[in-house]
Design an enzyme around this catalytic site. Structure first.
Site, mmCIF file in Angstrom:
data_model
loop_
_atom_site.group_PDB
_atom_site.id
_atom_site.type_symbol
_atom_site.label_atom_id
_atom_site.label_comp_id
_atom_site.label_asym_id
_atom_site.label_seq_id
_atom_site.Cartn_x
_atom_site.Cartn_y
_atom_site.Cartn_z
ATOM 1 N N ARG A 81 1.039 -1.201 7.255
ATOM 2 C CA ARG A 81 1.322 0.083 6.608
ATOM 3 C C ARG A 81 2.242 0.986 7.437
ATOM 4 N NH1 ARG A 81 -3.143 2.981 3.368
ATOM 5 N NH2 ARG A 81 -1.149 3.845 2.724
ATOM 6 N N HIS A 139 -12.401 5.135 4.056
ATOM 7 C CA HIS A 139 -11.956 6.382 4.704
ATOM 8 C C HIS A 139 -13.025 7.469 4.612
ATOM 9 C CE1 HIS A 139 -7.569 5.034 3.902
ATOM 10 N NE2 HIS A 139 -7.763 4.991 5.204
ATOM 11 N N CYS A 182 -5.412 9.961 -2.288
ATOM 12 C CA CYS A 182 -4.488 9.165 -1.464
ATOM 13 C C CYS A 182 -3.155 8.900 -2.132
ATOM 14 C CB CYS A 182 -5.141 7.879 -0.991
ATOM 15 S SG CYS A 182 -5.700 6.832 -2.271
ATOM 16 N N ARG A 235 -9.787 2.297 10.871
ATOM 17 C CA ARG A 235 -8.368 2.685 10.881
ATOM 18 C C ARG A 235 -8.052 3.804 11.874
ATOM 19 N NH1 ARG A 235 -6.253 1.270 5.761
ATOM 20 N NH2 ARG A 235 -7.028 -0.821 5.317
ATOM 21 N N GLU A 288 -1.032 9.435 1.197
ATOM 22 C CA GLU A 288 -1.866 10.340 2.000
ATOM 23 C C GLU A 288 -2.106 9.815 3.415
ATOM 24 O OE1 GLU A 288 -6.198 10.450 1.163
ATOM 25 O OE2 GLU A 288 -5.994 12.616 1.261
ATOM 26 N N ASP A 289 -2.131 8.503 3.560
ATOM 27 C CA ASP A 289 -2.497 7.946 4.863
ATOM 28 C C ASP A 289 -1.421 8.097 5.923
ATOM 29 O OD1 ASP A 289 -5.082 7.133 4.158
ATOM 30 O OD2 ASP A 289 -4.222 5.452 3.032
ATOM 31 N N ASP A 338 0.811 -1.224 0.000
ATOM 32 C CA ASP A 338 0.000 0.000 0.000
ATOM 33 C C ASP A 338 0.842 1.270 0.000
ATOM 34 O OD1 ASP A 338 -2.929 -0.734 0.158
ATOM 35 O OD2 ASP A 338 -2.167 -1.957 1.808
HETATM 36 N N1 GLY Z 1 -5.585 -0.458 0.185
HETATM 37 C C1 GLY Z 1 -5.635 0.772 0.858
HETATM 38 C C2 GLY Z 1 -5.728 0.604 2.316
HETATM 39 O O1 GLY Z 1 -6.376 -0.345 2.741
HETATM 40 O O2 GLY Z 1 -5.188 1.324 3.093
#
Ligand code: GLY
Length: 260
Positions: free
Chosen positions: A85, A160, A247, A130, A65-66, A60
């Site tokens: 991640r 999100h 993202c 998340r 952006e995350d 990922d």
């Molecule tokens: N595939 C993007 C996420 O789950 O963060």
């Protein structure tokens, strides 16, 4: 001036995290081509595109952006909700440290940048699988002294908050009312997605242009009817990894205020 940090698509993209989508085969070379075209669009719109260090072993990693939320005053390095991640953050922090002082979201908080929508002084934070309450509390502690107001938001139907709503201009949002209540965003007006295009609420405003997935022409027509200039980009393969257009970049505004 805008810097846009991006990261190359991992060859392991089809092992990405998924929440609301069924896993389907991803044509990774095509996803790479889509990502190149996205970067070209950013360049054409005046952004200085900089690639973060490649992380081929992190499926990922392209969804940068995350990993951070950037304000004029500072940048906040997140603690992504998916453990797979978290290793994405190191290179992001190293790069952003050149532009902003950094604050770090710490355990037990988990926060994905895709859950944070900034509209001037209002920082909307989606409660999701998340992003947790501890993250909302830490964001408030960091941002309150800077006169930002952190507003928790309930939503459903997607990964999100920014899958359900994005900012397309000052105090103007694009949203899917089936996934998030418009009344939460007091002070802003909004355009709704075409109901046949539920995934069309994710857009990226760069200056006065809106980057938007090419696959959603009916919603694009609604944006154009509002007088917005829309740059369509094809995200057919990337979207199978539960991705949108916001993202795939982290935008840093240099010298001059641009609402995030
Ligand atoms: N595939 C993007 C996420 O789950 O963060």
């Amino acid at each position: 001036m805008f810097l846009a940090y991006t990261r190359a698509v991992s060859p392991a993209l089809d092992e990405c995290e998924l929440t609301h989508l069924e896993r389907v085969a991803i044509d990774v070379p095509r996803a790479v081509a889509e990502h190149h075209a996205y970067e070209q669009t950013l360049r054409r719109l005046g952004a200085n595109v900089r690639r973060l260090r490649a992380t081929p072993d992190l499926p990922d990693g392209v969804f940068v952006e995350d990993t951070a939320v950037i304000f004029d005053e500072l940048a906040i390095i997140t603690r992504p909700g998916a453990e797979s991640r978290r290793a994405e953050r190191r290179s992001v922090a190293e790069s952003l440290a050149a532009h902003r002082s950094l604050e770090i979201i710490r355990e037990p908080a988990t926060l994905d940048g895709g859950d944070v929508l900034v509209d001037r002084e209002r920082v909307y934070v989606g409660r999701s699988s998340r992003t947790n309450e501890a993250a909302i509390a830490q964001l408030s502690t960091i941002l309150h002294p800077l006169d930002y107001r952190v507003i928790p938001v309930e939503f459903g139907g997607c990964l999100h908050l920014k899958s359900a709503v994005t900012r397309i201009a000052d105090r103007l949002l694009l949203l899917n009312p089936a996934w998030v209540q418009p009344s939460v965003f007091s002070g802003a007006t909004y355009v709704t997605v075409d109901p046949r295009e539920p995934h069309a609420a994710n857009a990226l405003a760069l200056g006065d242009v809106v980057i938007h997935p090419q696959q959603f022409p009916r919603t694009r027509a609604r944006l154009e009817a509002e007088g917005l200039r829309v740059e369509p980009v094809d995200t057919t393969e990337l979207s199978k990894a539960e991705a949108g257009v916001s993202c795939c970049s982290l935008i840093v505004t240099i010298g001059g205020r641009e609402p995030a």
